[in-house]
Design an enzyme around this catalytic site. Structure first.
Site, PDB file in Angstrom:
ATOM      1  N   THR A   1       0.833  -1.207   0.000  1.00  0.00           N
ATOM      2  CA  THR A   1       0.000   0.000   0.000  1.00  0.00           C
ATOM      3  C   THR A   1       0.864   1.252   0.000  1.00  0.00           C
ATOM      4  O   THR A   1       0.572   2.229  -0.698  1.00  0.00           O
ATOM      5  CB  THR A   1      -0.932   0.007   1.227  1.00  0.00           C
ATOM      6  OG1 THR A   1      -1.785  -1.137   1.172  1.00  0.00           O
ATOM      7  CG2 THR A   1      -1.777   1.272   1.276  1.00  0.00           C
TER       8      THR A   1
ATOM      9  N   HIS B   1       2.056   1.956  -3.451  1.00  0.00           N
ATOM     10  CA  HIS B   1       1.028   2.611  -4.267  1.00  0.00           C
ATOM     11  C   HIS B   1       0.999   4.114  -3.978  1.00  0.00           C
ATOM     12  O   HIS B   1       0.905   4.940  -4.900  1.00  0.00           O
ATOM     13  CB  HIS B   1      -0.347   2.012  -3.975  1.00  0.00           C
ATOM     14  CG  HIS B   1      -0.552   0.642  -4.537  1.00  0.00           C
ATOM     15  ND1 HIS B   1      -0.625   0.398  -5.885  1.00  0.00           N
ATOM     16  CD2 HIS B   1      -0.698  -0.565  -3.929  1.00  0.00           C
ATOM     17  CE1 HIS B   1      -0.814  -0.896  -6.094  1.00  0.00           C
ATOM     18  NE2 HIS B   1      -0.857  -1.501  -4.919  1.00  0.00           N
TER      19      HIS B   1
END
Length: 342
Positions: free
Chosen positions: A40, A43
């Site tokens: 995450t 990202h």
């Protein structure tokens, strides 16, 4: 305090100073020791389409951590200054149907640490006391820093009975590798993992898989034949989010097989539903960790001898965060740790 944040809507993260937060009456203030970089966080670093739609700017990021409680809110009586803790990064409402039924991992109003509220890539973090989890002394700081993704692995791997079963894992990222280690530890017969990254397949060998298969080089059917498998895999753990990997998994599942699906596909894709229907396959979506049943189970897996340390491949002082992210982006890593005490 020093903080690593997304300060503008562009690729990258920035190290800067921010005020030290104060805990509310039912919260705790944690001095961060170590954090780990999650997919995450990548990202968010790359500022991809998901991040652009999801992350408010500015935002302190990060949600995998271990630290020490230095201040306790007046209503947080179960914890004390000096407690070494990690924490559940999903902050739930407590009032919806699922929360009131004890199924907080299904809360429709979940807020993510380091995603929707200030995160753990900081010298200090505030979270609700009910989300802090005390760490037994026998568990190292490095392992405690990766309990969040280990919980994803435990939630997925323990969703179905694995004892004596043949298990296929698609995706040898850190969560896939930890899932493989769990499957071996609890008594699966064969544990086969597939990927296209030879570096991570080599890590899979270190956690004791039966076979680590590069799916671009070796057909799964060949591996199954070499293992003496005459039917199909009993349990599948989909960790890649890759359409072709999942389609391949469906073709080699045994009738009545069960699949836990944790990987997040970047876009919708089609599958052969005949494989699902005529094999009577059960496919279960997995998100996060059961609060806190998964935490109890994964803690005791570690205390009973499960070793996931080979999955941690790099550690950097916090000031060298750029080098840490560069290594992560190379794809030739397992888990990467940032040390906030150096």
């Amino acid at each position: 305090m020093k903080v690593l944040s997304k300060l503008k809507p562009a690729p990258g993260l920035w190290l800067h100073k921010a005020p030290t937060p104060k805990p509310g009456r039912d919260e705790v203030l944690i001095k961060i020791k170590k954090t780990a970089i999650c997919g995450t966080d990548l990202h968010i670093y790359k500022w991809d389409e998901w991040a652009q739609k999801t992350i408010p700017v500015p935002m302190h990021v990060g949600h995998e951590f271990v630290g020490e409680i230095v201040e306790v809110g007046e209503a947080a009586s179960a914890l004390a200054v000096g407690d070494r803790v990690s924490g559940e990064g999903h902050i739930t409402c407590g009032d919806c149907r699922n929360c009131r039924a004890g199924k907080r991992h299904l809360c429709r109003y979940t807020v993510g640490v380091g995603v929707n509220r200030p995160g753990a890539f900081a010298e200090y973090l505030v979270i609700p006391a009910k989300n802090a989890y005390k760490i037994p002394a026998k568990i190292s700081d490095d392992i405690a820093a990766i309990l969040d993704p280990f919980g994803n692995a435990a939630h997925s791997a323990l969703e179905f009975d694995l004892v004596g079963e043949d298990v296929l894992i698609t995706g040898a990222g850190p969560v896939g590798l930890m899932s493989a280690a769990i499957a071996r530890h609890v008594g699966a017969r064969h544990v086969v993992i597939t990927d296209v990254n030879d570096y991570r397949l080599a890590l899979a060998e270190k956690v004791g898989v039966t076979a680590a298969v590069n799916s671009t080089k070796t057909p799964l059917t060949e591996t199954m034949k070499n293992l003496g498998m005459t039917e199909g895999f009993d349990v599948g753990l989909e960790m890649s989010g890759n359409a072709e990997a999942f389609r391949s998994m469906l073709t080699v599942m045994n009738n009545g097989g069960k699949i836990a699906f944790l990987g997040i596909p970047p876009e919708p894709f089609a599958i052969d539903w005949n494989q699902v229907v005529f094999k009577s396959l059960l496919i279960k979506g997995i998100y996060g960790r059961r609060m806190f049943e998964t935490w109890y189970k994964m803690t005791n897996l570690l205390l009973s001898g499960l070793d996931i340390s080979p999955i941690i491949t790099h550690e950097f002082p916090m000031k060298d965060f750029q080098q840490a992210f560069d290594v992560m982006l190379s794809g030739k890593t397992g888990k990467v740790i940032l040390n906030w005490e150096q």
